[in-house]
Design a protein around this motif. Structure first.
Motif, PDB file in Angstrom:
ATOM      1  N   SER A   1       0.832  -1.315   0.061  1.00  0.00           N
ATOM      2  CA  SER A   1       0.083  -0.034  -0.022  1.00  0.00           C
ATOM      3  C   SER A   1       0.950   1.177   0.099  1.00  0.00           C
ATOM      4  CB  SER A   1      -0.810   0.010   1.135  1.00  0.00           C
ATOM      5  OG  SER A   1      -0.143   0.217   2.621  1.00  0.00           O
ATOM      6  N   ILE A   2       2.385   1.260   0.202  1.00  0.00           N
ATOM      7  CA  ILE A   2       2.921   2.559   0.257  1.00  0.00           C
ATOM      8  C   ILE A   2       3.097   2.844  -0.978  1.00  0.00           C
ATOM      9  CG2 ILE A   2       5.325   3.318   0.670  1.00  0.00           C
ATOM     10  CD1 ILE A   2       5.638   1.056   2.938  1.00  0.00           C
ATOM     11  N   GLY A   3       2.832   4.210  -1.344  1.00  0.00           N
ATOM     12  CA  GLY A   3       2.800   4.976  -2.422  1.00  0.00           C
ATOM     13  C   GLY A   3       1.862   4.269  -3.570  1.00  0.00           C
ATOM     14  N   ASN A   4       0.623   3.701  -3.008  1.00  0.00           N
ATOM     15  CA  ASN A   4      -0.370   3.093  -3.874  1.00  0.00           C
ATOM     16  C   ASN A   4      -1.618   3.804  -3.544  1.00  0.00           C
ATOM     17  OD1 ASN A   4      -1.861   1.373  -5.069  1.00  0.00           O
ATOM     18  ND2 ASN A   4      -1.168  -0.513  -4.108  1.00  0.00           N
ATOM     19  N   ALA A   5      -2.120   4.428  -4.445  1.00  0.00           N
ATOM     20  CA  ALA A   5      -3.399   5.230  -4.753  1.00  0.00           C
ATOM     21  C   ALA A   5      -4.571   4.110  -5.020  1.00  0.00           C
ATOM     22  CB  ALA A   5      -3.347   6.391  -5.297  1.00  0.00           C
ATOM     23  N   PHE A   6      -4.390   2.746  -5.168  1.00  0.00           N
ATOM     24  CA  PHE A   6      -5.243   1.910  -5.726  1.00  0.00           C
ATOM     25  C   PHE A   6      -5.962   1.238  -4.793  1.00  0.00           C
ATOM     26  CE2 PHE A   6      -2.969   3.550  -9.546  1.00  0.00           C
ATOM     27  CZ  PHE A   6      -3.935   3.854 -10.351  1.00  0.00           C
ATOM     28  N   VAL A   7      -5.536   1.306  -3.233  1.00  0.00           N
ATOM     29  CA  VAL A   7      -6.258   0.481  -2.280  1.00  0.00           C
ATOM     30  C   VAL A   7      -7.438   0.886  -1.969  1.00  0.00           C
ATOM     31  CG1 VAL A   7      -5.875  -0.570   0.012  1.00  0.00           C
ATOM     32  CG2 VAL A   7      -3.922  -0.255  -1.549  1.00  0.00           C
ATOM     33  N   LEU A   8      -8.589   0.083  -2.147  1.00  0.00           N
ATOM     34  CA  LEU A   8      -9.822   0.377  -1.793  1.00  0.00           C
ATOM     35  C   LEU A   8     -10.557  -0.496  -0.530  1.00  0.00           C
ATOM     36  CD1 LEU A   8     -12.943   0.563  -4.228  1.00  0.00           C
ATOM     37  CD2 LEU A   8     -13.324  -0.769  -2.185  1.00  0.00           C
ATOM     38  N   ARG A   9     -10.898   0.244   0.293  1.00  0.00           N
ATOM     39  CA  ARG A   9     -11.341  -0.616   1.588  1.00  0.00           C
ATOM     40  C   ARG A   9     -12.986  -0.756   1.764  1.00  0.00           C
ATOM     41  NH1 ARG A   9     -13.754   0.134   6.545  1.00  0.00           N
ATOM     42  NH2 ARG A   9     -12.508  -1.039   8.361  1.00  0.00           N
ATOM     43  N   CYS A  10     -13.336  -2.074   1.684  1.00  0.00           N
ATOM     44  CA  CYS A  10     -14.642  -2.434   1.760  1.00  0.00           C
ATOM     45  C   CYS A  10     -15.397  -2.057   3.228  1.00  0.00           C
ATOM     46  CB  CYS A  10     -14.871  -3.750   1.355  1.00  0.00           C
ATOM     47  SG  CYS A  10     -14.276  -4.167  -0.150  1.00  0.00           S
ATOM     48  N   LEU A  11     -16.644  -2.070   3.063  1.00  0.00           N
ATOM     49  CA  LEU A  11     -17.194  -1.876   4.544  1.00  0.00           C
ATOM     50  C   LEU A  11     -16.992  -2.678   5.648  1.00  0.00           C
ATOM     51  CD1 LEU A  11     -21.015  -1.096   3.054  1.00  0.00           C
ATOM     52  CD2 LEU A  11     -18.931   0.657   3.854  1.00  0.00           C
ATOM     53  N   ASP A  12     -16.598  -4.023   5.398  1.00  0.00           N
ATOM     54  CA  ASP A  12     -16.318  -4.918   6.270  1.00  0.00           C
ATOM     55  C   ASP A  12     -14.919  -5.148   6.641  1.00  0.00           C
ATOM     56  OD1 ASP A  12     -15.446  -6.264   3.949  1.00  0.00           O
ATOM     57  OD2 ASP A  12     -16.638  -8.054   4.116  1.00  0.00           O
ATOM     58  N   GLY A  13     -13.974  -4.097   6.222  1.00  0.00           N
ATOM     59  CA  GLY A  13     -12.660  -4.094   6.338  1.00  0.00           C
ATOM     60  C   GLY A  13     -11.695  -4.937   5.225  1.00  0.00           C
ATOM     61  N   ILE A  14     -12.452  -5.567   4.263  1.00  0.00           N
ATOM     62  CA  ILE A  14     -11.685  -6.086   3.315  1.00  0.00           C
ATOM     63  C   ILE A  14     -10.923  -5.078   2.421  1.00  0.00           C
ATOM     64  CG2 ILE A  14     -11.768  -7.565   1.061  1.00  0.00           C
ATOM     65  CD1 ILE A  14     -13.773  -9.117   2.448  1.00  0.00           C
ATOM     66  N   HIS A  15      -9.670  -5.253   2.070  1.00  0.00           N
ATOM     67  CA  HIS A  15      -8.886  -4.384   1.041  1.00  0.00           C
ATOM     68  C   HIS A  15      -8.902  -4.820  -0.072  1.00  0.00           C
ATOM     69  CE1 HIS A  15      -7.985  -2.396   5.056  1.00  0.00           C
ATOM     70  NE2 HIS A  15      -7.887  -1.254   4.303  1.00  0.00           N
ATOM     71  N   VAL A  16      -8.898  -4.147  -1.382  1.00  0.00           N
ATOM     72  CA  VAL A  16      -8.769  -4.627  -2.470  1.00  0.00           C
ATOM     73  C   VAL A  16      -7.721  -3.636  -3.148  1.00  0.00           C
ATOM     74  CG1 VAL A  16      -9.830  -5.030  -4.947  1.00  0.00           C
ATOM     75  CG2 VAL A  16     -11.404  -4.944  -2.738  1.00  0.00           C
ATOM     76  N   ASP A  17      -6.548  -4.469  -3.436  1.00  0.00           N
ATOM     77  CA  ASP A  17      -5.519  -3.846  -4.118  1.00  0.00           C
ATOM     78  C   ASP A  17      -5.471  -3.760  -5.587  1.00  0.00           C
ATOM     79  OD1 ASP A  17      -2.926  -2.489  -4.821  1.00  0.00           O
ATOM     80  OD2 ASP A  17      -1.610  -4.025  -3.621  1.00  0.00           O
ATOM     81  N   GLY A  18      -5.953  -2.564  -6.203  1.00  0.00           N
ATOM     82  CA  GLY A  18      -6.109  -2.337  -7.424  1.00  0.00           C
ATOM     83  C   GLY A  18      -4.910  -2.088  -8.381  1.00  0.00           C
ATOM     84  N   ASN A  19      -3.749  -1.812  -7.717  1.00  0.00           N
ATOM     85  CA  ASN A  19      -2.656  -1.341  -8.533  1.00  0.00           C
ATOM     86  C   ASN A  19      -1.930  -2.353  -9.568  1.00  0.00           C
ATOM     87  OD1 ASN A  19      -0.367   0.206  -9.522  1.00  0.00           O
ATOM     88  ND2 ASN A  19       0.773   0.436  -7.332  1.00  0.00           N
ATOM     89  N   ASP A  20      -1.677  -2.052 -10.617  1.00  0.00           N
ATOM     90  CA  ASP A  20      -1.492  -2.918 -11.759  1.00  0.00           C
ATOM     91  C   ASP A  20       0.174  -2.888 -12.078  1.00  0.00           C
ATOM     92  OD1 ASP A  20      -1.191  -0.574 -13.086  1.00  0.00           O
ATOM     93  OD2 ASP A  20      -2.948  -1.020 -14.453  1.00  0.00           O
ATOM     94  N   GLN A  21       1.095  -2.378 -10.877  1.00  0.00           N
ATOM     95  CA  GLN A  21       2.484  -2.020 -11.032  1.00  0.00           C
ATOM     96  C   GLN A  21       3.116  -2.672  -9.894  1.00  0.00           C
ATOM     97  OE1 GLN A  21       3.849  -0.845 -13.986  1.00  0.00           O
ATOM     98  NE2 GLN A  21       1.720  -0.412 -14.537  1.00  0.00           N
ATOM     99  N   ARG A  22       4.376  -2.815  -9.974  1.00  0.00           N
ATOM    100  CA  ARG A  22       5.310  -3.111  -8.779  1.00  0.00           C
ATOM    101  C   ARG A  22       4.923  -4.463  -8.077  1.00  0.00           C
ATOM    102  NH1 ARG A  22       4.672   2.459  -9.302  1.00  0.00           N
ATOM    103  NH2 ARG A  22       3.586   2.427  -7.603  1.00  0.00           N
ATOM    104  N   MET A  23       5.143  -4.219  -6.805  1.00  0.00           N
ATOM    105  CA  MET A  23       4.759  -5.437  -5.823  1.00  0.00           C
ATOM    106  C   MET A  23       3.281  -5.748  -5.896  1.00  0.00           C
ATOM    107  SD  MET A  23       5.146  -5.545  -1.596  1.00  0.00           S
ATOM    108  CE  MET A  23       6.726  -4.957  -1.615  1.00  0.00           C
TER     109      MET A  23
END
Length: 263
Positions: free
Chosen positions: A131-153
């Motif tokens: 998530s560091i330097g990553n603007a594509f992490v979305l947080r769901c209502l129940d605390g699940i995170h979705v990392d939608g970054n298509d680069q790097r790690m």
């Protein structure tokens, strides 16, 4: 150096809780009152649209055609089945970079417009480093995170998890959303920008839990999400849909409200 740090901060601040709290009063937001559901339409409506589309798509996994040809074919199929097709394009919002617009057709209110792709993390799983330097992490209502970054790690983790869960000859998730030519045209929801003055929101996020028993194994390669951990979650998948809250015409940009307040 300072300019680079400021750019990263502008992307990260939307997930920094103290900053959100201090700035929420100045932000437009969706408000869900006590007793209301955070649903624009029933989940069954969105799942039905998805299940109608998937059988008509062609995968690069089972095709000798180049990815760009498969992507173009599937875009035309999506327009035929859903009545529209979306694509990545330069945003009309100043400074927003890449966005999503309706390339062809017309989106009716209450339609499945796009899906937010990425690796799914439960609240107790290690999302900090990607998530560091990553603007594509979305947080769901129940605390699940979705990392939608298509680069790097983030990209490496997603590809690793898909390959881990794949059972030959079936692929456990879509890998093409990580490229310039996604063969599932809806898997570009991470590029939908936030609305701003003069550019009102026309879609909202809606979370869906999909039983994998309703998805044939050969169609799993079009689903844009995979769990970070395997095992106990193998019977269902979390999808985050972007659902239209009004009609969207051809050429219009797809815009959402990032902030949802639950009372």
């Amino acid at each position: 150096m300072l300019i680079r740090l400021l750019k990263k901060w502008r992307g990260y601040r939307h997930r920094f809780v103290p900053w959100i709290v201090l700035n929420l009063k100045n932000r437009s937001k969706r408000v869900i009152e006590v007793g209301e559901r955070d649903k624009i339409v029933d989940d069954d409506v969105l799942l039905s649209a998805l299940l109608c589309l998937l059988p008509h798509l062609q995968s690069t996994v089972y095709s000798s055609l180049p990815p760009v040809a498969v992507a173009d074919r599937n875009a035309s199929v999506t327009e035929t089945v859903l009545g529209f097709c979306v694509t990545r394009a330069p945003s009309k919002v100043p400074g927003a970079g890449t966005g999503v617009r309706v390339a062809r057709g017309r989106v009716k209110k209450g339609s499945l417009v796009a899906l937010y792709p990425g690796t799914l993390y439960h609240r107790d799983e290690p999302v900090l480093l990607p998530s560091i330097g990553n603007a594509f992490v979305l947080r769901c209502l129940d605390g699940i995170h979705v990392d939608g970054n298509d680069q790097r790690m983030s990209k490496l983790i997603y590809k690793s998890c898909v390959r881990r869960d794949s059972v030959w000859p079936y692929q456990a998730g879509d890998l093409t959303w990580l490229t310039e030519h996604p063969v599932m045209p809806l898997n570009i929801g991470q590029y939908v920008n936030n609305h701003s003055p003069g550019f009102p929101a026309n879609v909202a996020y809606q979370e869906i839990t999909v039983p994998l028993s309703c998805i044939p194994p050969e169609q799993r390669c079009f689903l844009p999400n995979v769990w970070y951990s395997s095992g106990s979650h193998c019977d269902h998948l979390r999808l985050v849909a972007l659902v239209s809250i009004e009609n969207i015409e051809q050429g219009d940009e797809v815009l959402s409200a990032y902030y949802t307040v639950i009372h």
